[in-house]
Design a protein around this motif. Structure first.
Motif, PDB file in Angstrom:
ATOM      1  N   PHE A  42      57.194 -72.998  60.598  1.00 19.05           N
ATOM      2  CA  PHE A  42      56.068 -73.262  61.488  1.00 19.05           C
ATOM      3  C   PHE A  42      55.192 -72.016  61.531  1.00 19.05           C
ATOM      4  O   PHE A  42      55.706 -70.886  61.531  1.00 19.05           O
ATOM      5  N   VAL A  94      52.259 -82.631  60.434  1.00 20.04           N
ATOM      6  CA  VAL A  94      52.785 -81.481  59.718  1.00 20.04           C
ATOM      7  C   VAL A  94      51.973 -81.214  58.469  1.00 20.04           C
ATOM      8  O   VAL A  94      51.396 -82.106  57.878  1.00 20.04           O
ATOM      9  N   ASP A 128      60.886 -70.479  63.049  1.00 15.78           N
ATOM     10  CA  ASP A 128      61.749 -71.584  62.613  1.00 15.78           C
ATOM     11  C   ASP A 128      61.676 -71.807  61.105  1.00 15.78           C
ATOM     12  O   ASP A 128      61.286 -72.877  60.623  1.00 15.78           O
ATOM     13  N   HIS A 131      55.394 -76.816  54.465  1.00 13.11           N
ATOM     14  CA  HIS A 131      56.467 -77.085  53.519  1.00 13.11           C
ATOM     15  C   HIS A 131      56.072 -76.482  52.179  1.00 13.11           C
ATOM     16  O   HIS A 131      55.040 -76.835  51.623  1.00 13.11           O
ATOM     17  N   TRP A 167      51.085 -74.677  66.831  1.00 14.75           N
ATOM     18  CA  TRP A 167      51.988 -74.507  65.695  1.00 14.75           C
ATOM     19  C   TRP A 167      51.772 -75.624  64.680  1.00 14.75           C
ATOM     20  O   TRP A 167      51.615 -76.789  65.049  1.00 14.75           O
ATOM     21  N   HIS A 168      51.760 -75.267  63.400  1.00 11.19           N
ATOM     22  CA  HIS A 168      51.696 -76.226  62.303  1.00 11.19           C
ATOM     23  C   HIS A 168      52.954 -76.054  61.457  1.00 11.19           C
ATOM     24  O   HIS A 168      53.492 -74.961  61.346  1.00 11.19           O
ATOM     25  N   GLU A 169      53.378 -77.136  60.848  1.00 13.03           N
ATOM     26  CA  GLU A 169      54.542 -77.063  59.972  1.00 13.03           C
ATOM     27  C   GLU A 169      54.092 -76.955  58.529  1.00 13.03           C
ATOM     28  O   GLU A 169      53.247 -77.729  58.067  1.00 13.03           O
ATOM     29  N   THR A 229      60.605 -74.371  54.503  1.00 15.29           N
ATOM     30  CA  THR A 229      59.783 -74.947  55.573  1.00 15.29           C
ATOM     31  C   THR A 229      59.703 -73.939  56.704  1.00 15.29           C
ATOM     32  O   THR A 229      60.623 -73.138  56.929  1.00 15.29           O
ATOM     33  N   ARG A 234      52.258 -79.967  54.848  1.00 17.30           N
ATOM     34  CA  ARG A 234      53.256 -79.740  53.815  1.00 17.30           C
ATOM     35  C   ARG A 234      52.560 -79.455  52.491  1.00 17.30           C
ATOM     36  O   ARG A 234      51.745 -80.245  52.031  1.00 17.30           O
ATOM     37  N   HIS A 266      57.933 -71.314  68.723  1.00 22.60           N
ATOM     38  CA  HIS A 266      57.939 -72.745  68.487  1.00 22.60           C
ATOM     39  C   HIS A 266      59.259 -73.376  68.877  1.00 22.60           C
ATOM     40  O   HIS A 266      59.316 -74.523  69.305  1.00 22.60           O
TER      41      HIS A 266
END
Length: 1208
Positions: free
Chosen positions: A701, A1176, A770, A741, A737-739, A699, A1178, A660
């Motif tokens: 990815f 994102v 990341d 949290h 890719w997804h973020e 956090t 979260r 990512h």
């Protein structure tokens, strides 16, 4: 005449072939581990299959194995497979194929008042050689926490004429994974069967299992012309001179053991007494002459199971173990008669067979007692369930006795046995009088307790506790390596006092087995996360291939572990061709041993295998290096503050090219489609973290990609080992890719975090990159599934919203959640019964404050309204200033189904909150529930508009209900695809960047499995047109079906092949009641199905005719207009004030915008103008909640007090 001659020739050839066939398949040649027939048909169904002598149970014939359980109705062996779904018991896959489609032999479930025994018998086999062994994979797991019992699995041999003898007993430890073990069958001179036994009174299906049985080196010597250095056998085989008169029938016809007594050899097999061996001892612990029949025939853990000389339970041997009255002395000895002095040309050579089994076996030593008493041979610890050949050569100028001394430990089972002692002609009985030898000095007491010896920390003066642990940096460190070989090759320590050179090297050994040479350390550790083993090695000589060298860990609880490192070939021709290795050992919770294993192709001066400069680096359990970035890591240069768990089933691997961070960098992945992957889970664990003054935010990815991927968990483990789920995701999430949290709550003690990949399927990939770990609260979530957490949502009004799962049936509510579609999944629910929420009363569920943006966003959610008169559900967008705006409402009992709702939100930079308001209507046993709330950075899709998949899956969704399907549709593009074969371009954009849904057919999943893609619930219709573009190549045998789901499935269309790249399909739908459209892919053996540009036109048929009255949707889109008007008024007021201020001061002023939030960072995404990804992801998670997706191995349970949680 010529034709008649040819006919005669053909007849002779046929007769010759028939005679050969009859001969090769004669009973004497059947199942003797030799292929007598050209097609090896004589070795079919012999407990193994033909040439490879392997049985993997993939064939329904089971290689001839049969269940012979006496109480088969209560407990038996069965041919089993994992199947389409992950069971709560048994293996997650077979061992051979590593998939749910592979077969293995497992036990049935059992629940009885007393122990029941399941019995699995092989076909009858002919005699076996002394080197015969069975390598198998076995599975022992106590999934039901009912206790495995003392003997959940063991193997025995049924002799044709001498009963049953136990030959293998694995450690009864519960591990959710396949393990490898070797059963040493040894020389069996008559026909026999192998029996696999399991004894339990309670247990789950498949918790005891076996697979991949391999018979190795079981054939007797084949006829051949013998070289001068070997002894010809009567059966035309050959044996080495070392095998002559060694107390073992290596020829198979007794040739090598004939005339030994007449040549002066003295054999004692203890079947007819002790042969003048003196069992008297000054120790209270005594050796006894006994047999397995005398010890026990009912308890498989008692005794060695069999003697060596006859390989039966009736044969006798010498044995020592912990007596029934308890251990008073920890050593026992016996001795020979007095023997005459010897010399180098005529030494006294003793051959014996030892059985050192179980934790009670402390070791065995051979001492010579002449003028002094001193050791000449020793073998420490336990060597397994096998009789091991040992040779001792004694040269002394004084009359002497041979003393054999055993060390016994006070544990639950095991012991030491000796049999078949052969003395050479050089061991002559002496007529001299015995003179008492001088006893050696007693060894010093250990300087510290046993668990602190070799724990990588210096606890004693001069580091005595670490001096002999195998680390060459200590003066005596090299002496810590002990040869544990049981075969014809072993390890020896070379020491040169002049040059100070020392190294371990492989030499010829007296053992019978054709196994690798092995040398071990003492028990080490536990070790810390950065522990590593460094060493130099050399495989040198003239041959092109010298041999193999490997490193293995032997865990004191889990047993033999897979090889950590291996090398095959040669490092160079010259002796100085050394290479260096630094090998990660990692954190080991239990004490363990390290082992070097090697096998030389040919042992001679022309080829050598050597190891030197062995060292343990940073291995102390509490040593933690300082990581410059802490737990924050992009994995471009190592794992930072993370390490691989060594107690799991597989590791995360560093992958290059698809990260990512920079697109071509590194990330961590688990390839569920890897055919060599076995087991359930792999963990990445953080270094221990000290408690801080507040909570943290983790956090990262992540990717969850593939039709059968599994689950990604984030867990927190406290100092006691208790684990809780903080965050979880499962199923297909697209090739992107997804973020994530993940809030980490404030901790009062040290803690560790872990990423856990849980394998429920065999076709997908899990990845992370990341990672950032900071001491602050996480921002508001963009997606919330309420799995184990409330994501910061709060409750107000007459009653509280409940955070609960469908597993609690004492109150009204959905039986399953929407996310997981199981009773264990969580959601938010308001009880709207009149006794709880009276008619007209209100309760509100409010989201955290969200930052305003300039874009119109779409909120998606799923809701469930049950019971008669459940009340009303209204969704509002509430700005921090001004009036709230309605964006959605519903009032009807919609049945026991989850429904999709959405609404547009235009905030124009004003911060806002989402409110779910429920008003009671006086119903009884009614409810309103909400699940899976998410926000996308674009306006909502209009009902009937086309979904081109460039902004995700729109309102279409994969079902997680395993009763409906087992696989998922996946979102990808040709440009990002690295694993599957997909169309070179999509239909919408016609480029490699364009996205589409696809469903592959691979050998990692079962044929005919399906994946269902569901539309939202649509109103009854007299004509709605369903349109889509499909791709099914001619090479694919998969198919696509279109269904209408309303009171059952009604097929509308079936597509098997598409001519060209993409083809358009359409079908009219009529339904008298509400329905869903289902696009179902059916998996074949190869190929794929792909979809793009999916569209349905509600109330308009495919002829473009309006068939239904056009009504407005429940979604209220005035929210954006009203919000915009409010913001315009505020902006006008602000401009007027600024103008007035300017006119009064006559100064140039910068506009003040402090009352407005800054643009959301969520708008920053991929640099891709044609594709706008989902925003994102979260997740806000409080600490006290457990989650149903825990893999079952962490003792995570639900208690009644946490199934329902009131939101304050």
């Amino acid at each position: 005449m010529k034709r008649r001659r040819n006919s005669v020739l053909v007849l002779l050839l046929v007769l010759s072939w028939a005679a050969d066939s009859l001969c090769c398949e004669s009973p004497g040649n059947k199942c003797d581990f030799v292929c007598d027939c050209s097609d090896c048909s004589d070795e079919q169904n012999c407990g193994y299959a033909q040439r490879l002598f392997v049985c993997d149970f993939e064939d329904a014939g089971l290689c001839g194995w049969k269940d012979q359980s006496l109480s088969a109705a209560e407990y038996s062996w069965q041919r089993q497979q994992r199947g389409d779904t992950l069971s709560h018991s048994g293996p997650s896959s077979d061992y051979t194929t590593g998939t749910g489609t592979g077969w293995f032999m497992g036990v049935s479930a059992v629940k009885a008042d007393s122990s029941r025994t399941a019995v699995l018998d092989s076909p009858e086999m002919r005699q076996s050689s002394p080197t015969c062994r069975l390598r198998l994979r076995y599975f022992l797991w106590d999934s039901g926490h009912t206790n495995l019992g003392p003997a959940p699995l063991w193997a025995s041999v049924l002799h044709q004429d001498s009963g049953e003898a136990v030959v293998w007993r694995p450690e009864a430890t519960s591990v959710r994974g396949w393990r490898e073990e070797t059963v040493f069958l040894g020389r069996i001179p008559t026909a026999f069967r192998i029996r696999l036994n399991s004894q339990r009174s309670a247990g789950q299906r498949g918790d005891v299992a076996v697979d991949q049985l391999e018979f190795l080196d079981c054939a007797l010597p084949l006829p051949q012309e013998c070289p001068a250095t070997m002894l010809p056998c009567k059966n035309e085989g050959c044996v080495t001179q070392q095998q002559v008169c060694d107390g073992s029938d290596d020829c198979g016809d007794g040739t090598d053991e004939e005339n030994c007594e007449s040549e002066g050899y003295q054999l004692c097999d203890f079947d007819n007494g002790t042969c003048a061996w003196d069992l008297r001892s000054v120790s209270r612990l005594k050796w006894v002459r006994t047999s397995q029949e005398n010890i026990s025939t009912s308890d498989p853990l008692k005794g060695p199971g069999r003697d060596h000389s006859s390989n039966s339970a009736a044969g006798h041997f010498l044995y020592v173990t912990v007596p029934d009255g308890g251990l008073t002395n920890d050593w026992a000895s016996f001795q020979s008669r007095l023997l005459d002095p010897t010399n180098t040309s005529h030494p006294c050579k003793m051959v014996m067979y030892t059985h050192q089994f179980g934790p009670r076996s402390g070791g065995l030593t051979v001492l010579v007692a002449d003028k002094n008493i001193y050791p000449v041979w020793e073998r420490g610890g336990a060597l397994g369930d096998v009789w091991v050949k040992a040779e001792v050569e004694i040269v002394t100028s004084s009359p002497f006795q041979i003393v054999l001394m055993a060390a016994i430990r006070n544990f639950t089972y095991g012991g030491i046995a000796i049999d078949s002692i052969m003395l050479s002609p050089g061991c002559r009985v002496s007529s001299e009088n015995y003179t008492l030898a001088n006893f050696p000095k007693s060894p010093k007491d250990p300087c510290t307790e046993p668990d602190k010896m070799c724990d990588f920390k210096q606890d004693c003066p001069k580091a005595e506790d670490e001096a002999k642990c195998g680390d060459f940096s200590y003066t005596d460190g090299s002496s810590g390596w002990t040869d544990s070989s049981i075969g014809s090759q072993g390890w020896k320590l070379h020491e040169n006092s002049t040059s100070k050179e020392e190294y371990l090297y492989v030499v010829q050994a007296p053992g019978q087995q054709l196994t690798e040479a092995q040398t071990r350390t003492p028990l080490l550790g536990p070790s810390g996360p950065v522990c590593s083993l460094s060493f130099d090695f050399a495989l040198t000589g003239n041959p092109d291939h010298i041999g193999e060298l490997s490193v293995r860990v032997i865990d004191s609880v889990l047993g033999l572990q897979p090889k950590l490192w291996e090398f095959s070939g040669k490092t160079g021709a010259e002796e100085g061709a050394w290479r260096s290795v630094n090998l990660t050992i990692g954190a080991r919770k239990h004490r363990f041993q390290l082992a070097f294993e090697a096998r030389a192709r040919k042992l001679c001066p022309c080829a050598k295998i050597k190891v030197q400069n062995v060292g343990f680096v940073n291995c102390y359990a509490e040593y933690l290096p300082s990581a410059p970035t802490g737990l924050s890591c992009n994995f471009e240069d190592g794992l930072c503050g993370w390490y691989q768990d060594q107690s799991d089933n597989f590791d995360w691997r560093v992958a290059s090219g698809t990260d990512h961070t920079i697109g071509g960098g590194k990330s961590l992945v688990v390839d569920m489609w890897n055919p060599s992957l076995r087991g359930m889970f792999g963990r990445l664990v953080s270094f221990p973290q000290s408690p801080g003054p507040s909570g943290y935010c983790l956090t990262f990815f992540y990717k969850l990609y593939g039709p059968n991927t599994g689950t990604l968990n984030v867990k927190l483990s406290d100092g006691t080992g208790y684990e809780i789920i903080l965050w979880t995701r499962s199923g297909a999430h697209g090739n992107m890719w997804h973020e994530g949290h993940c809030p980490v709550p404030h901790q009062l003690t040290s803690f560790q975090l872990m990423f856990e990949a849980v394998r429920s399927g065999f076709d997908g990939q899990v990845a992370i990159d990341d990672v950032t770990f900071v001491e602050r609260s996480c921002s508001a979530p963009r997606a919330c599934s309420f799995e184990g957490h409330r994501c910061g949502y709060t409750s107000s009004g007459r009653i509280q919203w409940l955070h609960r799962s469908g597993g609690n049936t004492t109150r009204p509510g959905p039986k399953t959640d929407h996310t997981l579609e199981t009773q264990l999944g969580f959601y938010m629910m308001a009880n709207t019964g009149a006794d709880v929420l009276p008619s007209g009363s209100t309760t509100v569920l409010t989201s955290p404050v969200r930052q305003g943006t300039t874009k119109t966003e779409c909120v998606h959610f799923w809701y469930h309204m049950g019971g008669e008169n459940p009340g009303s559900l209204t969704v509002y967008m509430k700005p921090v200033t001004g009036h709230r705006v309605k964006i959605f409402s519903d009032t009807l009992d919609q049945g026991d189904v989850w429904r999709h709702g959405n609404g547009n939100i235009t905030s124009n930079l004003v911060d806002w909150q989402l409110e779910f308001e429920v008003v009671g209507a006086g119903g009884g046993d009614t409810h309103v529930a909400v699940d899976d709330v998410s926000f996308s950075a674009h306006a909502c899709q209009h009902q009937g508009s086309r979904c081109n998949l460039e902004r995700g899956m729109c309102s279409w969704s994969n079902t997680q209900n395993t009763e409906l399907d087992k696989l998922d549709w996946e979102l990808t593009s040709w440009e990002t695809e690295k694993h599957y074969s997909v169309p070179a371009e999509d239909h919408s954009l016609g480029t490699e960047k364009g996205h589409f849904l696809f469903f592959p057919s691979t050998n990692r999943t079962t044929d005919n499995q399906n994946a269902q893609l569901l539309s939202p619930h649509l109103p009854s219709t007299k004509g709605t047109c369903m349109k889509f573009w499909a791709h099914i190549p001619s090479s694919s045998d998969s198919l696509l079906r279109v269904w209408r789901l309303s009171k059952g499935f009604h097929q509308l269309m079936e597509v098997r092949e598409v001519m060209g790249l993409w083809r358009r399909f359409q079908v009219d739908i009529t339904s008298a009641e509400e329905y869903q459209i289902v696009l179902e892919g059916i998996k074949g053996t190869s190929g794929l199905v792909a979809l793009d540009d999916i569209e349905y036109t509600v109330g308009i048929n495919c002829a473009n005719q309006v068939t239904d009255p056009q009504t407005s949707a429940k979604r209220d889109n005035v929210g954006g207009i009203v919000a915009s008007a409010i913001v315009v008024v505020l902006l006008i007021a602000t401009l007027v004030a600024l103008l007035f201020y300017y006119l009064r001061t006559r100064q140039m002023m910068e506009p003040k915008t402090s009352s407005l939030s800054s643009p959301s960072s969520a708008d920053v995404g991929f640099a891709n103008t044609t594709y706008e990804p989902e925003p994102v992801d979260r997740m806000m998670v409080p600490p006290a909640q457990n989650h149903p997706m825990a893999a079952g191995f962490n003792n995570i349970t639900f208690s009644d007090d946490i199934r329902e949680v009131e939101v304050a």
